[in-house]
Design a protein around this motif. Structure first.
Motif, PDB file in Angstrom:
ATOM      1  N   ASP A 408       0.835  -1.209   0.000  1.00 46.89           N
ATOM      2  CA  ASP A 408       0.000   0.000   0.000  1.00 46.89           C
ATOM      3  C   ASP A 408       0.865   1.252   0.000  1.00 46.89           C
ATOM      4  OD1 ASP A 408      -2.253  -1.532  -0.013  1.00 46.89           O
ATOM      5  OD2 ASP A 408      -2.459  -1.545   2.182  1.00 46.89           O
ATOM      6  N   ARG A 409       1.818   1.283   0.955  1.00 51.57           N
ATOM      7  CA  ARG A 409       2.696   2.457   1.009  1.00 51.57           C
ATOM      8  C   ARG A 409       3.545   2.555  -0.250  1.00 51.57           C
ATOM      9  NH1 ARG A 409       6.405   3.069   6.209  1.00 51.57           N
ATOM     10  NH2 ARG A 409       4.325   3.159   7.121  1.00 51.57           N
ATOM     11  N   ARG A 412       1.357   3.859  -2.967  1.00 49.06           N
ATOM     12  CA  ARG A 412       1.170   5.319  -2.901  1.00 49.06           C
ATOM     13  C   ARG A 412       2.421   6.064  -3.343  1.00 49.06           C
ATOM     14  NH1 ARG A 412      -1.343   3.750   1.987  1.00 49.06           N
ATOM     15  NH2 ARG A 412       0.548   4.264   3.142  1.00 49.06           N
ATOM     16  N   LYS A 413       3.574   5.553  -2.921  1.00 52.05           N
ATOM     17  CA  LYS A 413       4.820   6.198  -3.316  1.00 52.05           C
ATOM     18  C   LYS A 413       5.013   6.122  -4.821  1.00 52.05           C
ATOM     19  CE  LYS A 413       9.799   6.096  -2.342  1.00 52.05           C
ATOM     20  NZ  LYS A 413      10.864   5.401  -1.572  1.00 52.05           N
ATOM     21  N   GLU A 415       2.671   5.708  -6.991  1.00 57.41           N
ATOM     22  CA  GLU A 415       1.649   6.522  -7.662  1.00 57.41           C
ATOM     23  C   GLU A 415       2.077   7.977  -7.749  1.00 57.41           C
ATOM     24  OE1 GLU A 415      -1.905   5.857  -5.490  1.00 57.41           O
ATOM     25  OE2 GLU A 415      -2.435   4.010  -6.561  1.00 57.41           O
ATOM     26  N   SER A 416       2.658   8.509  -6.621  1.00 63.60           N
ATOM     27  CA  SER A 416       3.145   9.893  -6.673  1.00 63.60           C
ATOM     28  C   SER A 416       4.270  10.024  -7.694  1.00 63.60           C
ATOM     29  CB  SER A 416       3.631  10.322  -5.289  1.00 63.60           C
ATOM     30  OG  SER A 416       4.727   9.518  -4.876  1.00 63.60           O
ATOM     31  N   ASN A 755      -1.892  15.025   0.072  1.00 65.36           N
ATOM     32  CA  ASN A 755      -1.075  14.256  -0.859  1.00 65.36           C
ATOM     33  C   ASN A 755       0.351  14.115  -0.365  1.00 65.36           C
ATOM     34  OD1 ASN A 755      -3.117  13.864  -2.716  1.00 65.36           O
ATOM     35  ND2 ASN A 755      -2.762  15.864  -3.640  1.00 65.36           N
TER      36      ASN A 755
END
Length: 1029
Positions: A408-409, A412-413, A415-416, A755
């Motif tokens: 998950d983390r 997210r990383k 994705e950014s 964000n």
């Protein structure tokens, strides 16, 4: 029992050693399913990392039945705690001694039992390993007391389950770790959910790869605090089957298993270290990988074994006892097979053994507490229990770390990073498209020029063909004319030759006449001078004639000379005539000679006349020849002129053709060069694209490193000056930090979306918390009264940020933060103050103790006023969230209704914003759920308070108009309202029956579908209305 196959997500087996007979026996690899001690004399002092099942024995104090029963030896059990031994006496002279890992007397405290039996397992679970704590023994010996005692009135009486969850919740971080529980019972060989009683006959599913056991559809509840967990335990215990027997007034008739799932963040490991453990993770391209620990703790309260003749069970209780003894027998068979290292483990004989396959012979750290009674009348049950414990001590598990990648983390990383790279790629794509468009324009221009050149080339080619055709035609005409001219020239030459032959003939005649004249002149002595002169003259005339012939040959060049000579000849003839006349005159003077000379003169005159006549004829012939020669010469000059013109045209056409050919070659060369240049540009474009992608990757890596360095530098710069400040300077620094970090603190609140990475927010919170610890919360709260609106807004945001942490809420309330926020909400007219203050109150309202304070201080009334006055979606979202949290407390419903909270909540529907509607739906669901619980527990009766405010009508009309999460809240609230029989008429009149039927068929969640079905089938009026549909 459970497969010891290594997990695909990085399970790492810990080496286990059991000393037997003085020698060290290493455990088998992870592929071996079970490991058994090789000797009955295995040491009980193994290291804590050992995987052997640890067994403790606890003696129940005597009860009234034990005191009434008498024998030669009252107690059959004698404990030796200091030696960790138990002596079982069959009679006064026969006894057997057994050794256990721990021995607890009847006076042992609950705390000591927990710390010795369960706490090592709990610590192991917190470190990422699976664990099991199980209680086994005869019915009525204290298993449930040891394991599941709640200790409502006395915290020291809490059992292992409550103390374990207390330690787990104290050790985990709410921001990064999660704790969730499931509670099931095995009743009559049927797995049932104690938290959702409607779920029965839950199937047991085994993963064919890892061997892990799962229960699909089982309710999993995330735990935030110990109070919530105790409430869940009470619900589960209320749903558990129990009965009164001769041996126990509250005998458990089912096996209860509490499953605690713990997920914790682990330290960041290098990618190379992770990839060595699992080849499937090698595709992760980041430099570091965040890991999470996933572990599971099973706390098993087994139903007690019993004999029918002693327990007095009959009827349905007899059937329950059969299933209990059958499952316990299957468990004992599996323990025996593991202890004896049998090749076959009968785990599938019972659902209990399938659920506990990881606890015995699997990968979990297992502790077993066996409970026995002191009475000798239960000697056989006590001996069976002790034998079960002794066999269990021989089972060795292969402990494995349950470590996984924090996808998950990492997602997210990534994705950014993908977003930034996507924007960069889009920018570069745009630049590349612009360059491509420009190159395409240039290419089109080149193609246009090339087409024009080709068209011109075609035109030139056509012109060349036309000129060539004309040239061929002109050439043919010229050849014809040349042939004609050659024919004319040949005719003229023939005529010249003819003329020459005639002149030669005349010359011959003149030669003959000259000879005759010479003869005659010789005879004329007197005329010798004249004859000589005549001969000279005649020779001159002959010369002139020869010259004339030469000049005729020379055509135009000699023509004028011939004319002059003819004139001279005429002059000479005239002069000759004059001489003849003079001669005649002279002859007349000479009379004597006159006669002779007359004849001669006459003869000469006749000859001269003939000669003159011939000369005139020759002269006229010469003139005609001259005319013809002039005509031929004119024709020749015209032909030569035309030939020159044709030659000039031919040369001009040749030059034009050469120019066209040169242009064609140049155009062909230019086209080839353009094509080569195009190919070169295409290859350069591909190369530039590759270089661009490489540069992008390098830039992104460099940018990430630069940002990391900048963040570290900024943190260093921020920390350095602060550590050297005094109290007053720290207060000023706090104020400046509030002004500077507005966006960061606002983003870290639960009331707005962010964000920024969680690590950055955590560091910001840690920094602010440090400032507050040294400056003091009271000094921060004074900023709420500042005359500067910006400082006031920032101070409220900081307080709201702190209120999001449970550990800070009590401190904020004690320091008067709640009073300050309510006063600010009432006195301020600024929309931002209203929004952020409502958010801070919403955070404080997450705690049950704060909810009562908020209501007593008029917080609901103030929130209702703000909600009715403003139309700002963000402010309404905060207000609705705060009221929704208050709706979760059943005791406050009446007060909330009186203060206009529910009315204001429904009034905010006018906004129509999705986030506001989501908070409204959550509040209604909380309200309806608490009402339903109060009615089921007998605390409340009557019609729902929500109906008067139009909540039921709104839910029926809008149940399918919003997002999935909002629809779930509305469906849940509608189902809870339908369970109250006092709401039956309102549900029917609003059309709720049709909506309940739809929910029972189409809801996305199974528990809501089951709840809807339960509400419909439990009300006879609803059944009648359903038949009408």
């Amino acid at each position: 029992m459970a497969s010891a196959r290594a997990s695909l997500r990085g399970d790492r087996p810990i080496p286990v050693a059991v000393r037997a007979g003085g020698h060290t026996v290493r455990s088998r690899p992870s592929t071996v399913k079970r490991s058994v001690a090789q000797s009955l004399r295995a040491s009980l002092d193994d290291d804590e990392e050992s995987g052997r099942v640890r067994v403790a024995v606890r003696l129940r104090p005597k009860n009234a039945d034990d005191l009434l029963w008498e024998s030669d030896f009252t107690d059959s059990v004698e404990l030796q705690p200091e030696l960790r031994r138990l002596k079982l006496r069959k009679n006064n002279w026969i006894s057997e001694s057994y050794r256990f890992d721990e021995v607890f007397t009847e006076t042992a405290s609950q705390k000591r039992v927990y710390e010795a039996v369960a706490k090592p397992v709990v610590e192991s679970v917190l470190n990422g390993y699976n664990g099991t704590v199980m209680a086994y023994g005869q019915t009525g010996t204290g298993k449930t007391f040891t394991l599941g005692q709640l200790g409502k009135n006395d915290a020291s009486q809490r059992g292992i389950i409550v103390r374990a969850l207390e330690d787990i919740l104290a050790d985990v971080s709410p921001a990064f770790d999660t704790v969730s529980v499931s509670y099931v019972q095995l009743y009559l060989e049927s797995v049932q959910d104690l938290l959702a009683p409607e779920k029965i006959n839950i199937p047991i599913v085994e993963d064919p790869k890892t061997g892990e056991v799962s229960l699909p559809g089982l309710a999993i509840v995330e735990i935030r605090n110990l109070g919530q967990f105790i409430e869940l335990l009470q619900i589960g215990e209320a749903n558990r089957h129990a009965a009164n027997t001769k041996l126990n007034t509250e005998s458990s008739r089912s096996h209860a298993i509490l499953m605690v799932h713990v997920q914790r963040s682990s330290k960041i490991k290098d990618e190379t270290e992770v990839s060595q453990g699992n080849d499937t993770d090698r595709s992760i391209s980041s430099q570091h990988v965040s890991m999470i620990l996933k572990s599971k703790l099973l706390m098993v309260d087994l139903a007690g074994s019993e004999r029918i003749d002693k327990s007095g069970s009959e009827g349905h209780m007899l059937e329950e006892a059969k299933f209990i003894n059958l499952s316990l027998t299957s468990l004992g068979k599996c323990i025996n097979a593991l202890a004896e290292n049998s090749p076959h483990i009968p785990t599938r004989d019972s659902k209990l053994t399938r659920l506990l396959r990881d606890s015995f012979g699997g990968t979990a750290r297992t502790s077993l507490v066996i409970t026995v009674g002191p009475s000798a009348r239960h000697y056989s049950e006590t001996a069976s229990t002790i034998a079960f414990g002794q066999r269990a001590m021989k089972v060795v598990n292969t402990i494995k770390l349950k470590e996984e990648i924090d996808y998950d983390r990492l997602c997210r990383k990534l994705e950014s990073q993908v977003d930034s790279l996507t924007s960069e790629v889009e920018r570069l794509q745009k630049l590349r498209d612009d360059e491509k468009e420009e190159m395409e324009k240039q290419l089109k221009n080149c193609e246009t020029h090339l087409a024009e050149a080709e068209n011109q080339l075609d035109i030139f080619q056509l012109e060349v063909d036309r000129q060539k055709k004309l040239r061929d035609d002109d050439k043919e005409q010229m050849e014809k004319k040349l042939k004609d001219y050659e024919a004319l020239l040949s005719e003229a030459e023939d005529q010249v030759e003819l003329l020459k032959s005639q002149i030669n003939e005349q010359k011959k005649l003149r030669d003959a006449e000259r000879d005759l004249m010479e003869i005659k002149l010789k005879e004329l002595n007197t005329l010798s001078e004249a004859e000589t002169n005549f001969a000279n003259k005649y020779e001159c005339l002959e010369k002139e004639k020869s010259q004339l012939h030469v000049e005729i040959k020379k055509l135009m060049e000699e023509l004028n000379t011939q004319k002059g000579r003819n004139d001279l000849m005429s002059g000479e003839i005239f002069r000759l005539e004059m001489c003849l006349k003079q001669e005649k005159q002279h002859q007349l003077k000479n009379a004597s000679y006159q006669k002779v000379q007359a004849d001669t003169t006459q003869m000469y005159e006749n000859k001269v006349a003939e000669l003159i006549k011939k000369l005139e004829d020759e002269h006229s012939l010469a003139i005609s020849l001259e005319k013809e020669l002039n005509t031929v010469t004119q024709k020749l000059s015209n032909n030569e002129r035309a030939l020159m013109m044709l030659q000039n045209d031919f040369e001009e056409l040749t030059l034009n053709l050469d120019k066209i050919s040169t242009l064609n070659k140049e155009a062909t060369i230019e086209v080839q060069s353009l094509r080569l240049e195009n190919k070169k540009l295409a290859s350069e474009k591909e190369y530039l694209n590759k270089e661009l992608i490489t540069s992008q990757e390098k830039l992104s890596n460099g940018e990430m490193k630069r940002k990391c360095l900048q963040d570290e530098l900024a943190q260093v710069k921020k920390l350095l000056p602060y550590d050297t400040m005094g109290p007053e300077a720290k207060m000023q620094y706090l104020s400046d930090s509030l002004n500077r970090d507005t966006s960061t603190l606002t983003a870290s609140m639960n009331l707005s979306k962010s964000n920024k990475p969680r690590e950055t927010l955590s560091s910001q919170k840690a920094k602010i918390s440090k400032i507050f610890d040294e400056v003091g919360l009271s000094n921060v709260l004074t900023l709420l009264k500042s005359e500067d609106l910006n400082v006031q807004i920032h101070a409220v945001k900081v307080v709201a940020n702190l209120a999001a942490e449970d550990s800070n809420q009590e401190r904020i309330v004690e320091e008067g933060g709640l009073d300050a926020l309510l006063m600010l909400l009432e006195s301020s007219q600024d929309a931002t103050i209203h929004r952020v203050t409502a958010g801070a109150i919403a955070n404080l309202a997450m705690s049950g103790s704060n909810q009562d304070l908020i209501m007593r201080k008029g917080g609901a009334r103030l929130l209702a006023n703000i909600g009715s006055r403003t139309d700002d979606p963000q402010t309404l979202r905060m207000v609705a969230g705060a009221i929704a949290n208050l709706c979760g407390n059943e005791k406050l419903h009446t007060m909330l209704k009186e203060d206009g909270g529910t009315k204001a909540l429904m009034g905010m529907v006018r906004c129509g914003h999705s986030d506001v509607i989501a908070q409204i739906a959550r509040g209604i669901a909380n309200f309806a759920k608490c009402e339903s619980r109060g009615i089921s527990q007998g605390h409340r009766k009557g019609r729902s308070l929500l109906i008067d405010d139009g909540a039921l009508t709104w839910m029926v009309e809008k149940s399918t108009a919003f997002s999935t999460s909002t629809r779930r809240h509305i469906e849940l609230a509608l189902c809870h309202l339908a369970q109250n029989e006092a709401n039956t008429i309102d549900v029917i009149s609003s059309g709720g029956i049709k909506e309940l039927v739809r929910i029972s068929q189409e809801s996305s969640r199974e528990d809501i579908r089951n709840l809807s079905k339960k509400a419909l089938h439990s009300n006879p009026v609803f059944l009648v209305e359903m038949r009408k549909l």
